[in-house]
Design a protein around this motif. Structure first.
Motif, short mmCIF file in Angstrom:
data_model
loop_
_atom_site.label_atom_id
_atom_site.label_comp_id
_atom_site.label_asym_id
_atom_site.label_seq_id
_atom_site.Cartn_x
_atom_site.Cartn_y
_atom_site.Cartn_z
N GLY A 542 0.80 -1.20 0.00
CA GLY A 542 0.00 0.00 0.00
C GLY A 542 0.84 1.26 0.00
O GLY A 542 2.02 1.24 -0.36
N PRO A 543 0.27 2.39 0.43
CA PRO A 543 1.01 3.66 0.45
C PRO A 543 2.22 3.57 1.37
O PRO A 543 2.22 2.82 2.35
CB PRO A 543 -0.03 4.66 0.97
CG PRO A 543 -1.01 3.83 1.73
CD PRO A 543 -1.08 2.52 1.01
N PHE A 544 3.24 4.35 1.08
CA PHE A 544 4.50 4.24 1.81
C PHE A 544 5.20 5.59 1.85
O PHE A 544 4.79 6.56 1.20
CB PHE A 544 5.41 3.21 1.15
CG PHE A 544 5.88 3.62 -0.22
CD1 PHE A 544 7.10 4.25 -0.40
CD2 PHE A 544 5.10 3.39 -1.34
CE1 PHE A 544 7.53 4.64 -1.66
CE2 PHE A 544 5.50 3.77 -2.61
CZ PHE A 544 6.73 4.40 -2.77
N TYR A 545 6.27 5.65 2.61
CA TYR A 545 7.19 6.78 2.56
C TYR A 545 8.60 6.25 2.77
O TYR A 545 8.80 5.13 3.27
CB TYR A 545 6.85 7.86 3.59
CG TYR A 545 6.86 7.41 5.03
CD1 TYR A 545 7.99 7.59 5.83
CD2 TYR A 545 5.74 6.81 5.60
CE1 TYR A 545 8.01 7.18 7.15
CE2 TYR A 545 5.75 6.40 6.91
CZ TYR A 545 6.88 6.58 7.69
OH TYR A 545 6.89 6.17 9.00
N PHE A 546 9.59 7.03 2.38
CA PHE A 546 10.98 6.59 2.37
C PHE A 546 11.81 7.49 3.28
O PHE A 546 11.81 8.70 3.13
CB PHE A 546 11.53 6.63 0.95
CG PHE A 546 13.00 6.31 0.84
CD1 PHE A 546 13.47 5.02 1.09
CD2 PHE A 546 13.92 7.29 0.48
CE1 PHE A 546 14.83 4.72 0.98
CE2 PHE A 546 15.27 7.00 0.37
CZ PHE A 546 15.73 5.71 0.62
#
Length: 958
Positions: A542-546
């Motif tokens: 699903g949605p993510f961030y780095f």
């Protein structure tokens, strides 16, 4: 990214898109005026920011292709400095770029300060990405003036205050991410005169997780004309009912409302959300009937655990969800018998129905998925139809079937969590050992990878050992990198873990192609590709961030056609040739010297005059010759090997004096420089405390680097709690271990000079000697506080998942309170004997749940280690739990110091001694001679699993 031309490409935007939005007319006078203003503004930035690209020189940022600056028709339209290590605060000078469309400053941990209200002057801005910086203070209301804004990502900072209602004016906004901050207040909605978030009918993403937002969600927030895909509100303080209007948004795919205080019934129209894949309702105060999810045929992940629904049988709709992989309904008042057709769902991987009232005979049929994990602890199940033969991971503890002497050990004991470690295999190539800090890529090439963590807010599977998901992830990443013409050789993902917020974390390494390093532009492009969500890994993730780790090195500025640079390069090349000739002559003469020196102890070449600071300042540690070490380990025989890690092997040895020691021998790829090794030895030799493992000495001869420690015979706390060591720890002994290890850690924080932050406190790094006294070990990740006036050290995140302080992870600001958090997790292990993360459940959350759901906040039935007291009264248990939970508070300042922890444990022990008179401190399943031969030694395997290299110490080596 092509700079300084009309062919600029901003990652994540479709080709040709920039031509349509950057179509400025240009005259000679306009260009001259612009160049003057742009240079003035950029030079002002140079004066207020540090660590900027070295090629920010020359009179024209567009004509000279300044790194991170993209121009269209001589206008600065993009500033991308992601992951470049920029230091400073948001200067008002950046607001001089009236044509700026794209601003990405993400993953610059030392960019701090507040956002100036004048940011509202960037009228053409379409993307603002500030992920993983250190901004604080309120989000300015003027941000609602950015009418062209499409993508707004402010997550993983320290913004506070309320959500500006003016954001409702951003009619073009598609992505709104304000997660992982300190925002509070209610969600603003419009009232006819004041805007609100209900006006964002074109927005697809509401990411508000991990803040301090409270109050009821206004029903007005949602409507049927919205196109929302993600509603991610988890880990806040929302109360009241889940609004009925949420069920009207039929475009939704991910709904996360978990870890709040919602009450009342789940809206009856939730089954209208037929496109939802992941639904999280757990850890609230929901009541009424279990919601009917009939028709939600795309559901693959459902978590309703820890709510107070009406007593109910397992709902029939569960068995009809053909896409279901994960069903979590722990503590939801389920009763009756589990329908056998539930287990025939083709993709089912994880079912947790523990702490309910399920009864009868468990029948899993014959068509279940072999990957299935089934947790039915603490129910009333009396029989198991397939008890003689089955092929799933099953737990039936605390059920009638597990009572009596004939209970099956296979399913009536706590199963060990599966190893979720995954590492990209080599692509049919011969693996290589890399020198220095280089890492071998999947294509067996040594290089310096760009490293970070992908944090997925939702995911569709539970089996983290299935490598196919992560191979797919790697392929998706390579596709987006190569399609953007990045010089990427390969990517590697590893160590998938579920963190305390129930997010999937995956370690990512991106390897350069045709070079050892990435340059600054390449690093920032990779970062902006990820945080601009150009990478879409389809349904699995699903949605993510780095969040990245500071890149070690850059290959240098981009090449340019600028004549001055070319002339400079020619002159530089000529000088370089002369230098190489001189260096060759020098190297020829030095070769014989080096050959002789490597056969000697390099310390001998340093001045014995300690006043000049060159000689090692040792306090209690001695230098061993290679022959001494070789002799005491029987020529490094396999029989003397007691462990192996990324740094090399560990051997048991007996010195001529009879002292038994543990010798850690670095392999070639993990060797440090002489000065770093000297510094490490000096620091380790300063530590002298009975509750800290002592350095006996070192060896630095014949190209070898070895450290000699005192030998600790009785293993780690984790080994004793798991039963591997054969040592049983009663209540008083666990208190003593807690006190010993707290004293050792308090010594490092408060008495060592300079103070030391351990950074990897865990039960595998606390060892038990022959008297079962605890000693803190493994300083491979430690950091010195030195003379830091800020009270913290800014550093890349390292440590062990499950023990890592969430605040440190979010801010990259390391303090002594980060160790306190990790120690709090160890205290919880001492009373539960559970690993920090088991089957995706974090021990801190587990304990919070037990305390919040129980009428008696300290009734730990179902989570307390059953061997802890054998029926005895555990005096001081309530105070011990309170102490542990105070150590793991979300905010560091709310946690006690280690000195305070020591005093509180001392008081708890006094209280406990009033309740029991313990004569035996432990019971061993083997005699002392057998324990000494135990192969599960503390220096082996995970107990001394260093993060790269031989006891690395980052900048200062311990």
């Amino acid at each position: 990214m092509i700079q300084g031309s009309n062919h600029s490409v901003i990652p994540g935007l479709p080709a040709g898109y920039l031509h349509s939005i950057f179509g400025y007319s240009s005259t000679v006078e306009h260009r001259r005026a612009f160049v003057f203003d742009a240079v003035a503004a950029l030079n002002a930035l140079k004066s207020s920011w540090q660590n900027l690209p070295p090629n920010w020189i020359g009179p024209d940022p567009c004509g000279s292709s300044w790194e991170g600056i993209t121009c269209t028709n001589s206008h600065v339209t993009s500033i991308v400095l992601a992951g470049m290590g920029v230091i400073g605060s948001m200067s008002g000078d950046i607001l001089s770029f009236s044509g700026l469309q794209y601003l990405d400053l993400s993953n610059n941990k030392d960019l701090t300060g507040t956002l100036p209200p004048s940011i509202g002057n960037l009228k053409n801005l379409s993307s603002l990405i500030l992920v993983g910086c250190s901004f604080f203070g309120p989000i300015p209301d003027s941000i609602g003036s950015l009418q062209q804004l499409v993508f707004l990502s402010l997550n993983s900072n320290s913004f506070s205050g309320s959500i500006p209602p003016s954001i409702g004016n951003l009619s073009n906004l598609e992505w709104l991410d304000i997660s992982n901050n300190k925002l509070n207040g209610t969600i603003p909605v419009s009232d006819g005169t004041i805007p609100g978030l209900d006006m964002l009918v074109s927005t697809k993403h509401f990411h508000f997780a991990n803040n301090l937002l409270y109050g009821a969600i206004p029903p007005q927030l949602f409507s049927s004309n919205m196109v929302l895909i993600h509603v991610i509100f988890d880990n806040n303080q929302f109360t009241g009912n889940i609004p009925f209007s949420l069920g009207l948004v039929q475009t939704l795919e991910v709904v996360r409302l978990d870890w709040n205080s919602f009450s009342g019934s789940v809206p009856s129209n939730f089954n209208n959300l037929t496109s939802v894949n992941e639904l999280y309702l757990s850890n609230n105060n929901l009541t009424g009937p279990i919601p009917n999810l009939t028709g939600m045929n795309f559901l693959d992940y459902v978590d309703m655990s820890n709510n107070s629904f009406n007593v109910s049988d397992v709902p029939p709709w569960v068995s009809r969800l053909q896409s279901l992989t994960t069903l979590l309904m722990e503590h939801t008042q389920l009763q009756g018998q589990i329908p056998v057709n539930l287990f025939s769902l083709p993709h089912l991987q994880n079912v947790v129905l523990s702490n309910n009232h399920l009864n009868g005979t468990l029948n899993i049929g014959t068509s279940y998925n072999n990957q299935l994990m089934l947790d039915l602890q603490n129910n009333s199940i009396a029989n198991f139809a397939q008890s003689a033969g089955y092929n799933i991971e099953l737990t039936l503890m605390e059920n009638p079937i597990c009572e009596g002497a004939g209970a099956s050990e296979r399913y009536c004991s706590v199963s060990q969590p599966s190893n979720s470690s995954f590492l990209t295999p080599s692509n049919n190539c011969t693996s290589v050992v890399c020198s220095s800090d280089k890492v071998s890529s999947p294509n067996c090439k040594c290089a310096y990878p760009y490293i970070g963590t992908l944090n997925f807010r939702s995911f569709s599977f539970s089996n983290l050992t299935n490598s196919s998901y992560f191979i797919f992830l790697e392929g998706s990443l390579m596709s987006v990198f190569l399609s953007n013409l990045l010089p990427v050789d390969s990517v590697s993902v590893s160590n998938p873990t579920i963190n305390i917020y129930s997010y999937l974390q995956v370690r990512l390494q991106v390897f350069p192609s045709g070079q050892d390093y990435f340059n600054r532009t390449e690093i920032s492009t990779i970062g902006t590709l990820l945080n601009r969500q150009s990478f879409q890994p389809l349904s699995y993730f699903g949605p993510f961030y780095f969040i990245d780790e500071n890149y070690c090195c850059f290959a240098g500025p981009n090449k340019s056609s600028n004549i001055g640079i070319i002339v400079g390069a020619v002159v530089g090349s000529f000088v370089l040739v002369l230098l190489l000739v001189c260096a060759g002559i020098y190297a020829f003469h030095q070769k014989r010297i080096v050959k002789t020196a490597t056969e000697q102890n390099p310390f001998a070449s340093w001045s014995p005059d300690k006043s000049n600071g060159n000689a090692p300042q040792l306090k209690g540690a001695r230098s061993f010759s290679f022959e001494e070490i070789k002799k005491c380990t029987n020529n490094f025989s396999e029989a003397n090997g007691i462990g192996f890690g990324g740094y090399g092997k560990v051997y048991r040895g007996t010195l001529a004096t009879g002292l038994v020691v543990a010798i850690k021998r670095a392999q070639q790829g993990s060797l440090q420089g002489a000065l770093e090794f000297k510094t490490e030895i000096e620091l380790l030799s300063r530590i002298h405390h009975k509750n800290v493992v002592s350095l006996v000495g070192f060896c630095y001869e014949k190209g070898e680097q070895m450290l000699v420690y005192e030998y600790i015979p009785n293993g780690t706390i984790r080994e004793s709690l798991s039963g591997k060591s054969g040592i049983r720890l009663n209540w008083m002994r666990r208190l003593r271990i807690a006190l010993d290890s707290a004293r050792g850690l308090a010594y490092l924080h408060e008495l060592a000079n300079p103070p030391i932050i351990h950074r990897d406190i865990k039960s595998n790094n606390i060892l038990l000697d022959e008297h079962l006294d605890a000693k803190v070990a493994d300083f491979g990740l430690s950091k010195l506080m030195g003379d830091s006036e800020k009270g913290y050290v800014t550093t890349q995140v390292k440590g062990t998942l499950g023990y890592m302080d969430p605040e440190y992870y979010m801010t990259q600001q390391l303090t002594e309170k980060s160790d306190v958090y990790s120690f709090g997790v160890v205290l919880l292990e001492l009373i539960t004997a559970r690993a920090p993360i088991e089957k995706g459940r974090h021990i801190v959350r587990e304990m919070e749940e037990v305390i919040s759901k129980s009428k008696d906040p300290h009734n730990l039935h179902g989570i307390l280690d059953p061997t802890i007291g054998l029926g005895a009264t555990l005096g001081g248990l309530e105070q011990f739990v309170n102490l542990a939970m105070s150590c793991v508070k979300e905010s560091g300042p709310d946690r006690p110091t280690m000195g305070e922890v020591v005093r509180k444990i001392e008081n708890i022990m006094q209280l406990a001694s009033l309740n029991e008179n313990t004569e035996s401190t432990f019971a061993s399943s083997s005699n002392e001679e057998e324990a000494e031969r135990n192969s599960n030694h503390p220096y082996g395997n995970e107990a001394f699993d260093y993060s790269g290299g031989f006891i690395p110490f980052d900048i200062q080596h311990y």
